[in-house]
Enzyme design. Structure first.
Site, PDB file in Angstrom:
ATOM      1  N   GLY A  29       0.854  -1.210   0.000  1.00  0.00           N
ATOM      2  CA  GLY A  29       0.000   0.000   0.000  1.00  0.00           C
ATOM      3  C   GLY A  29       0.873   1.238   0.000  1.00  0.00           C
ATOM      4  N   VAL A 387       2.341   2.875  -8.092  1.00  0.00           N
ATOM      5  CA  VAL A 387       2.822   1.847  -9.014  1.00  0.00           C
ATOM      6  C   VAL A 387       3.239   2.493 -10.341  1.00  0.00           C
ATOM      7  CG1 VAL A 387       2.097  -0.157 -10.365  1.00  0.00           C
ATOM      8  CG2 VAL A 387       1.542  -0.038  -7.938  1.00  0.00           C
ATOM      9  N   GLU A 390       6.602   3.898  -9.858  1.00  0.00           N
ATOM     10  CA  GLU A 390       7.621   2.853  -9.681  1.00  0.00           C
ATOM     11  C   GLU A 390       7.983   2.224 -11.027  1.00  0.00           C
ATOM     12  OE1 GLU A 390       5.995   1.776  -5.180  1.00  0.00           O
ATOM     13  OE2 GLU A 390       5.840   0.253  -6.731  1.00  0.00           O
ATOM     14  N   ASP A 508     -17.822  48.623  17.926  1.00  0.00           N
ATOM     15  CA  ASP A 508     -18.589  48.214  16.731  1.00  0.00           C
ATOM     16  C   ASP A 508     -19.692  47.247  17.194  1.00  0.00           C
ATOM     17  OD1 ASP A 508     -19.212  47.360  14.009  1.00  0.00           O
ATOM     18  OD2 ASP A 508     -18.075  45.554  14.514  1.00  0.00           O
ATOM     19  N   ASP A 510     -22.134  44.675  14.937  1.00  0.00           N
ATOM     20  CA  ASP A 510     -22.243  43.333  14.340  1.00  0.00           C
ATOM     21  C   ASP A 510     -20.887  42.642  14.287  1.00  0.00           C
ATOM     22  OD1 ASP A 510     -25.114  43.106  13.306  1.00  0.00           O
ATOM     23  OD2 ASP A 510     -24.480  45.089  12.602  1.00  0.00           O
TER      24      ASP A 510
HETATM   25  P1  ADP Z   1      -2.547   1.796  -2.844  1.00  0.00           P
HETATM   26  O1  ADP Z   1      -1.897   2.722  -1.915  1.00  0.00           O
HETATM   27  O2  ADP Z   1      -3.971   2.096  -3.113  1.00  0.00           O
HETATM   28  O3  ADP Z   1      -2.364   0.374  -2.502  1.00  0.00           O
HETATM   29  P2  ADP Z   1      -0.395   2.559  -4.672  1.00  0.00           P
HETATM   30  O4  ADP Z   1      -0.176   2.220  -6.108  1.00  0.00           O
HETATM   31  O5  ADP Z   1      -0.249   3.994  -4.348  1.00  0.00           O
HETATM   32  O6  ADP Z   1      -1.822   1.990  -4.275  1.00  0.00           O
HETATM   33  O7  ADP Z   1       0.646   1.808  -3.768  1.00  0.00           O
HETATM   34  C1  ADP Z   1       0.829   0.446  -3.817  1.00  0.00           C
HETATM   35  C2  ADP Z   1       2.170   0.104  -3.191  1.00  0.00           C
HETATM   36  O8  ADP Z   1       2.165  -1.258  -2.820  1.00  0.00           O
HETATM   37  C3  ADP Z   1       3.308   0.329  -4.159  1.00  0.00           C
HETATM   38  O9  ADP Z   1       4.374   0.933  -3.484  1.00  0.00           O
HETATM   39  C4  ADP Z   1       3.668  -1.083  -4.594  1.00  0.00           C
HETATM   40  O10 ADP Z   1       5.040  -1.254  -4.863  1.00  0.00           O
HETATM   41  C5  ADP Z   1       3.270  -1.926  -3.423  1.00  0.00           C
HETATM   42  N1  ADP Z   1       2.822  -3.241  -3.919  1.00  0.00           N
HETATM   43  C6  ADP Z   1       1.887  -3.412  -4.820  1.00  0.00           C
HETATM   44  N2  ADP Z   1       1.755  -4.717  -5.086  1.00  0.00           N
HETATM   45  C7  ADP Z   1       2.593  -5.371  -4.328  1.00  0.00           C
HETATM   46  C8  ADP Z   1       2.897  -6.747  -4.135  1.00  0.00           C
HETATM   47  N3  ADP Z   1       2.294  -7.704  -4.806  1.00  0.00           N
HETATM   48  N4  ADP Z   1       3.801  -7.048  -3.243  1.00  0.00           N
HETATM   49  C9  ADP Z   1       4.429  -6.092  -2.569  1.00  0.00           C
HETATM   50  N5  ADP Z   1       4.201  -4.792  -2.713  1.00  0.00           N
HETATM   51  C10 ADP Z   1       3.273  -4.414  -3.575  1.00  0.00           C
HETATM   52  C1  G6P Z   2      -4.151   2.843   0.652  1.00  0.00           C
HETATM   53  C2  G6P Z   2      -4.466   3.654   1.882  1.00  0.00           C
HETATM   54  C3  G6P Z   2      -3.565   3.263   3.044  1.00  0.00           C
HETATM   55  C4  G6P Z   2      -3.622   1.772   3.256  1.00  0.00           C
HETATM   56  C5  G6P Z   2      -3.311   1.044   1.962  1.00  0.00           C
HETATM   57  C6  G6P Z   2      -3.408  -0.468   2.108  1.00  0.00           C
HETATM   58  O1  G6P Z   2      -2.902   3.195   0.220  1.00  0.00           O
HETATM   59  O2  G6P Z   2      -4.333   5.026   1.602  1.00  0.00           O
HETATM   60  O3  G6P Z   2      -3.933   3.925   4.221  1.00  0.00           O
HETATM   61  O4  G6P Z   2      -2.722   1.380   4.262  1.00  0.00           O
HETATM   62  O5  G6P Z   2      -4.191   1.468   0.955  1.00  0.00           O
HETATM   63  O6  G6P Z   2      -4.650  -0.800   2.645  1.00  0.00           O
HETATM   64  P1  G6P Z   2      -4.784  -1.598   4.027  1.00  0.00           P
HETATM   65  O7  G6P Z   2      -6.239  -1.600   4.301  1.00  0.00           O
HETATM   66  O8  G6P Z   2      -4.219  -2.929   3.779  1.00  0.00           O
HETATM   67  O9  G6P Z   2      -4.016  -0.859   5.070  1.00  0.00           O
END
Ligand code: ADP
Ligand code: G6P
Length: 736
Positions: A29, A387, A390, A508, A510
């Site tokens: 996340g 993503v 990245e 004043d 109001d």
């Molecule tokens: P969200 O925050 O909604 O999950 P983002 O694209 O902003 O979406 O962030 C996802 C993050 O989780 C990225 O940094 C990504 O590298 C990481 N991530 C996504 N898929 C995987 C996975 N299968 N295993 C490990 N890390 C992952």
């Molecule tokens: C998004 C939200 C985060 C959250 C992440 C993964 O990036 O903004 O706050 O941590 O998703 O979701 P989870 O419910 O697994 O924490």
């Protein structure tokens, strides 16, 4: 300066219990992966939930949990299964998440979820208080903890608190459907600085603050009680070097070092060198548009059949929030869609979709990023989407095409990507075709721009910018505003007050002696105010003036029987000791015939606004209009009036939700100075809340005690927060 305390629901690691021991795995996340880089390079402490409920943890492992977290610079907030249900699976992910991502139909408004959310937020706030000192800077993250800033502020009024929302803030029309909308806004406004990924989210938030709480917003400052809260956008970056370096070393790996996944990718490439790999990586979440993407892929294969056996879509979906029914349904839907499309299009040599439903180690993410010709990310709504960033960072030779949804926060900064509307299959099919055929030079040119930006505005810069803005806020305090009227100030003013032999007071009405009312005629004085004014007016050696922009009829009705001195209509009329009003300034009123129709046309076009007609001025009130619309119209009216009045002897005053057109030679400052000249006063006091009172603050001599009500830029020396404080102050004058 103290340390930084980071608070989020998710910690950078999740603890698991395996074979009686504790295992720490990295969290998935955007929040956790992004903040991890910020945290690891600093002295900060990160407070959050370990990923285990109280019920999951055997008593003998309690201590080990704390140790495992401490090793990662973290401390835990313990939550039991019921709390996780109501707070995390409930309010956070069945109410807020869908609502803020515009899935109104998925949002559940359950009182029980809300109650648990509140109590768990209180737990986080308590943990912060317990683990931090007065000097520490608190940085709260994301939608799970929106009440925490206010809860901390209550116990630590002077602590510096920042908040960052990692998901979209929806438009007012969506946000206002939430039954607990005011509480959420007030919770967030406990912060000193609130950050969003994009300007749109910031704009939506400010609009809700104005409309739902009726607070004053000026540019990106919110004025609340005695505080100014800054709101700004900071688009989150990634740890660019980490991804770039990982991709560079990946290139140099020999066959023994390669992962199983990489070997599979190698053999695929060897058997079908012309096939393009299209990648998508997301948490399995309905906001990511995975189902629509699969449908769009099917549409593409039908529209461009020549690409059958020439493309392969790799879908990596990371399990997420699987206790929430909507996520379970989505999982089923995706499984079925993948099965159906593969069943429909597969040949002996080719399966169009490779589907992984699991979390993968970092190395495998790099395998996927570096081997894919195209990244195809189609969220229906996404706060940022890291993503996308990245993928670009791992393209060390600058090839590769990014297709990105316009609905992702990152699309604002990634203009060189191929931006699509995820609901438009036709456009997506054509864009895929374009991506497959994009000349390498074009790929390089687009990615060079993207990489330069990502490298520059990386996650460290993002965090620094946020922290700098927060620290600046701490250092500046309310520097641009006048001095707060503290007890100490008031005591020394009282000393002068008691010693003075002739006092002159200008009050004043109001917004100063009385609060605002939707209908100005209804804001009449209450008994307590009359008593207070009587006491002041009866004091020896004290000349009291009520000084207002109001018309003489209204003030005559309210105050003439009381025989208070009054100056009304900004200085046109004066009444002393109960005598009839006399003209203080000679003014002409012919211009009114010219201006009235203009104001009338604005009333017609601005629902809720109205004209107040005084003897020598015309006021257009817009307090009861839609706040944004009202401000817009006021700016428009200002322009129209300025061009219309030219060199005439009239001017426009911008008051508090009112624009008043009046003769130029009349204002409260001029009137106050005339009164001052009538005697030998040695204590002069003026208090008021709006722009029209600034004339007094400016024109009265330096020795005068001038006080602004509210926290706005002013020429007054002091400020008090609200009308309640005004009365407290005047009560001190009444009993010196
Ligand atoms: P969200 O925050 O909604 O999950 P983002 O694209 O902003 O979406 O962030 C996802 C993050 O989780 C990225 O940094 C990504 O590298 C990481 N991530 C996504 N898929 C995987 C996975 N299968 N295993 C490990 N890390 C992952
Ligand atoms: C998004 C939200 C985060 C959250 C992440 C993964 O990036 O903004 O706050 O941590 O998703 O979701 P989870 O419910 O697994 O924490």
């Amino acid at each position: 300066m103290g340390k930084t305390i980071i608070i989020s629901n998710r910690l950078p690691v999740q603890l698991q219990i395996n074979n009686g021991g504790i295992n720490a795995v990295p969290s998935v996340g955007g929040l956790a992966t992004g903040m991890k880089s910020v945290h690891s390079g600093s002295e900060s402490l990160w407070i959050g939930w370990s990923g285990l409920t109280d019920e999951d943890i055997p008593a003998e492992l309690e201590g080990d949990i704390d140790k495992a977290l401490k090793k990662n610079g973290c401390a835990k907030v313990s939550l039991n299964a019921e709390e996780i249900d109501g707070f995390y699976y409930g309010f956070s992910n069945r109410t807020v998440w869908p609502l803020f991502h515009y899935f109104l139909e998925y949002s559940e408004f359950e009182l029980n979820f809300w109650n648990v959310y509140k109590s768990v937020n209180q737990k986080f706030a308590d943990a912060i208080i317990e683990n931090s000192g007065e000097d520490d800077t608190i940085w709260v993250h994301d939608y799970q903890l929106m009440l925490v800033p206010q809860m901390v502020r209550e116990k630590r009024p002077n602590t510096t608190i920042g908040f960052f929302l990692h998901i979209p803030f929806p438009s007012y029309e969506i946000f206002r459907t939430l039954p607990w909308r005011e509480e959420i806004l007030e919770g967030l406004l406990g912060s000193d600085l609130i950050g969003f990924h994009t300007y749109d989210y910031e704009r939506h938030f400010l609009s809700s603050v104005r409309r739902l709480l009726g607070l004053e917003v000026s540019f990106n400052d919110v004025f609340m009680d005695n505080r100014v809260i800054k709101v700004d956008s900071f688009p989150m970056g990634i740890d660019y070097k980490k991804f770039k370096n990982a991709a560079s070393s990946h290139k140099l790996e020999n066959s023994e070092e390669r992962s199983d996944l990489q070997m599979r990718l190698d053999s695929h490439k060897a058997s079908a060198p012309d096939t393009k790999l299209i990648l998508s990586i997301d948490r399995l979440d309905y906001s990511k548009g995975i189902a629509k993407r699969l449908n769009a892929f099917e549409y593409f294969l039908n529209k461009y059949p020549e690409y059958k056996e020439k493309v392969r879509l790799i879908i990596l979906a990371v399990p997420s929030r699987s206790n929430v029914p909507q996520y379970q349904l989505l999982k089923k839907e995706i499984d079925e869609l993948v099965g159906r499309i593969n069943g429909e299009f597969s040949t002996v040599n080719w399966t169009p979709i490779w589907y992984f439903y699991r979390s993968m180690p970092f190395e495998n993410l790099i395998d996927l990023y570096t081997n894919s010709d195209i990244a195809w990310l189609t969220p229906l709504r996404d706060g940022m989407n890291l993503v996308a960033k990245e993928y670009i960072a791992t393209r060390t030779d600058k090839t590769g095409v990014l297709i990105l949804s316009e609905m992702a926060g990152s699309a604002y900064e990634m203009n060189e990507a191929l931006l699509i509307n995820p609901n438009n299959f036709e456009e997506q099919a054509d864009t895929l075709q374009k991506a497959i055929n994009m000349p390498v030079e074009e790929q390089i040119s687009r990615n060079t721009f993207l990489q330069n930006r990502l490298e520059r505005y990386n996650v460290e810069v993002w965090a620094n910018e946020f922290m700098n803005a927060l620290n600046q806020k701490r250092e500046l305090g309310h520097a641009f505003i006048s001095q707060k009227m503290t007890d100490g100030c008031l005591n020394s003013i009282m000393e002068k007050y008691t010693k003075a032999s002739k006092r002159l007071l200008f009050l004043d009405y109001d917004g100063t002696l009385a609060g605002f009312h939707k209908d100005p005629q209804k804001a009449s004085p209450d008994e307590e105010l009359y008593e207070l004014l009587d006491e002041l007016d009866n004091q020896e050696n004290t000349t009291l003036f009520l000084i207002s922009g109001r018309d003489k009829q209204t003030f005559g009705k309210w105050f003439l029987p009381k025989k208070y001195n009054m100056i009304v209509e900004h200085g046109v009329w004066i009444s002393r000791h109960g005598e009839d009003f006399k003209m203080l300034e000679k003014v002409k009123g012919q211009w009114m015939e010219k201006i009235r129709p203009v104001l009338e046309s604005f009333v017609d076009r601005t629902p809720g606004s109205f004209i107040e007609e005084k003897n020598y001025s015309l006021a257009w009130h817009y307090r009861n209009t839609d706040p944004d619309f009202g401000e817009k119209r006021a700016t428009e009216l200002n322009t129209v009036l300025t061009s219309l009045i030219g060199n005439d002897d009239i001017s426009v005053l911008n008051g508090n939700k009112v624009m008043e057109v009046k003769s130029s030679n009349v204002n409260k400052g001029r009137a106050a100075v005339r009164m001052l000249g009538e005697d030998d006063y040695d204590f002069v006091f003026a208090i008021g809340d709006d722009w029209t009172d600034e004339f007094m603050f400016q024109d009265l001599p330096d020795s005068a005690v001038t006080v602004k009500v509210g926290l706005k830029k002013t020429k007054a020396k002091y400020h008090v927060e609200n009308t309640k404080r005004v009365r407290e102050l005047l009560k001190r004058f009444a009993k010196p």
